[in-house]
Design an enzyme around this catalytic site. Structure first.
Site, PDB file in Angstrom:
ATOM      1  N   ASN A  51       0.859  -1.114  -0.175  1.00 14.54           N
ATOM      2  CA  ASN A  51       0.152   0.172  -0.023  1.00 14.54           C
ATOM      3  C   ASN A  51       0.976   1.259  -0.055  1.00 14.54           C
ATOM      4  O   ASN A  51       1.282   1.470   0.984  1.00 14.54           O
ATOM      5  CB  ASN A  51      -1.099  -0.088   1.323  1.00 14.54           C
TER       6      ASN A  51
ATOM      7  N   LYS B 296       0.068   4.311  -0.333  1.00 14.14           N
ATOM      8  CA  LYS B 296      -0.848   5.531   0.302  1.00 14.14           C
ATOM      9  C   LYS B 296      -0.418   6.637  -0.439  1.00 14.14           C
ATOM     10  O   LYS B 296      -0.622   6.493  -1.770  1.00 14.14           O
ATOM     11  CB  LYS B 296      -0.063   5.615   1.873  1.00 14.14           C
TER      12      LYS B 296
ATOM     13  N   GLU C  66      -6.777   4.397   8.056  1.00 19.17           N
ATOM     14  CA  GLU C  66      -6.738   5.807   7.658  1.00 19.17           C
ATOM     15  C   GLU C  66      -7.862   6.470   7.162  1.00 19.17           C
ATOM     16  O   GLU C  66      -8.071   7.536   7.166  1.00 19.17           O
ATOM     17  CB  GLU C  66      -5.385   6.084   6.844  1.00 19.17           C
TER      18      GLU C  66
ATOM     19  N   GLU D  37      -5.077  -5.166  10.769  1.00 14.42           N
ATOM     20  CA  GLU D  37      -4.017  -4.082  10.832  1.00 14.42           C
ATOM     21  C   GLU D  37      -4.304  -3.262  12.009  1.00 14.42           C
ATOM     22  O   GLU D  37      -5.110  -2.470  12.394  1.00 14.42           O
ATOM     23  CB  GLU D  37      -3.900  -2.949   9.742  1.00 14.42           C
TER      24      GLU D  37
ATOM     25  N   HIS E 136      -9.366   1.005   5.313  1.00 17.65           N
ATOM     26  CA  HIS E 136      -8.262   1.197   5.876  1.00 17.65           C
ATOM     27  C   HIS E 136      -8.527   1.890   6.797  1.00 17.65           C
ATOM     28  O   HIS E 136      -9.165   2.980   6.969  1.00 17.65           O
ATOM     29  CB  HIS E 136      -7.255   1.673   4.910  1.00 17.65           C
TER      30      HIS E 136
ATOM     31  N   SER F  58       3.851  -2.081  10.215  1.00 14.59           N
ATOM     32  CA  SER F  58       5.399  -2.172  10.375  1.00 14.59           C
ATOM     33  C   SER F  58       6.081  -3.512   9.744  1.00 14.59           C
ATOM     34  O   SER F  58       7.264  -3.845  10.462  1.00 14.59           O
ATOM     35  CB  SER F  58       5.753  -1.812  11.608  1.00 14.59           C
TER      36      SER F  58
ATOM     37  N   GLY G 167       2.928   2.363  10.713  1.00 14.24           N
ATOM     38  CA  GLY G 167       3.965   3.354  10.634  1.00 14.24           C
ATOM     39  C   GLY G 167       4.419   4.027  11.859  1.00 14.24           C
ATOM     40  O   GLY G 167       5.002   5.072  12.017  1.00 14.24           O
TER      41      GLY G 167
HETATM   42  O1  LIG Z   1      -1.218   0.822   6.986  1.00 15.06           O
HETATM   43  C1  LIG Z   1      -0.391  -0.063   6.657  1.00 15.06           C
HETATM   44  C2  LIG Z   1      -0.542  -0.987   5.269  1.00 15.06           C
HETATM   45  O2  LIG Z   1      -2.002  -0.588   4.833  1.00 15.06           O
HETATM   46  C3  LIG Z   1       0.817  -0.302   7.155  1.00 15.06           C
HETATM   47  O3  LIG Z   1       1.825   0.630   7.048  1.00 15.06           O
HETATM   48  P1  LIG Z   1       3.378   0.466   7.693  1.00 15.06           P
HETATM   49  O4  LIG Z   1       3.702  -0.680   6.896  1.00 15.06           O
HETATM   50  O5  LIG Z   1       3.848   1.629   7.241  1.00 15.06           O
HETATM   51  O6  LIG Z   1       3.117   0.488   9.084  1.00 15.06           O
END
Ligand SMILES: O=C(CO)COP(=O)(O)O
Length: 264
Positions: free
Chosen positions: A11, A13, A105, A175, A103, A221, A181
């Protein structure tokens, strides 16, 4: 028993414009080709921003790449007066295989509700896209030891009126928000606990065949140094990777987790 093909999903983003996307994807494809990657053993998919998708499609078609790709979100509607939204039918026209739905976010910054996420699951399926349904708890919920209950409620709400046949094609990504992150990874045991709980609940809601078919990914992560120990868990079928998927060599290493004895 159903054989579930592992899926490594990157992803991106809101990173990489369409020029950078082409460059990154090309590098990923070359790295995997050099390693003689077997895509039937581990599927590799990228999730670029919407504005990159046409460039990604052109490259995938021209070079006959086996890497698949998906969208990071989609509209619950097919067409009409929904300014700024992207129709699932348009995504299907761009050769998109998957769509992330719900997601964390999107849930947090766009106030996406369980009801909207359920509509998006249906709109993806209707257009022939495979939803990657994202679920997971925040830190307070984990501290209160309510993470399993919370995540399963998100799961059930998102699956309302989805048939067993549809669920068998679905991907579910666990997740935990506190591990996204932050550099903080859930332990392989945490990932297994929730993946198993999700699979058991799918079995209760549907049947054993459906539970055995649905793929469950872990996200938060994930790096080449920790992916192998997470993938060693029986109910984890892949990873949804954010930051580490922006580096094509690192993401290729993640996809090649079986070849690299990393993190074990
Ligand atoms: O939200 C994520 C993937 O959709 C995970 O992000 P990270 O791997 O940067 O922690």
């Amino acid at each position: 028993m159903t054989q579930r093909t592992p899926l490594m999903a990157g992803n991106w983003k809101m990173n990489l414009d369409h020029h950078q996307a082409t460059h990154t994807l090309q590098k990923l494809a070359w790295t995997l080709k050099d390693a003689k990657h077997d895509y039937s053993a581990v599927e590799v998919a990228v999730f670029p921003p919407f504005t990159d998708l046409r460039s990604v499609q052109t490259l995938v078609d021209a070079d006959k790449l086996q890497i698949t790709y998906g969208a990071q979100d989609l509209s619950a509607h097919e067409s009409g007066a929904y300014t700024g939204e992207i129709s699932p039918a348009f995504l299907a026209k761009l050769g998109v295989t998957y769509a992330l739905v719900g997601h964390s976010e999107r849930r947090e910054y766009h106030a996406e509700s369980d009801a909207l996420i359920n509509k998006k699951v249906h709109s993806a399926l209707k257009a022939g896209l495979v939803p990657i349904l994202c679920v997971g708890e925040d830190l307070d919920t984990r501290r209160a030891a309510a993470h399993v209950q919370h995540t399963l409620l998100q799961l059930e709400a998102a699956l309302a009126d989805v048939t067993a046949e549809q669920v068998r094609t679905l991907v579910i990504a666990y997740e935990p928000v506190w591990a996204i992150g932050t550099g903080e990874t859930a332990t392989p045991e945490d990932a297994q606990e929730m993946s198993e709980a999700i699979r058991v609940r799918v079995g209760e809601l549907y049947d054993a065949e459906t539970a055995a078919a649905v793929r469950v990914l872990y996200g938060g992560s994930v790096k080449s140094s920790n992916v192998a120990s997470i993938m060693a868990k029986p109910d984890v079928d892949g990873a949804l990777v954010g930051g580490a998927s922006l580096d094509p060599e690192e993401f290729a290493k993640i996809a090649r987790f079986q070849a690299h004895e990393v993190g074990l």
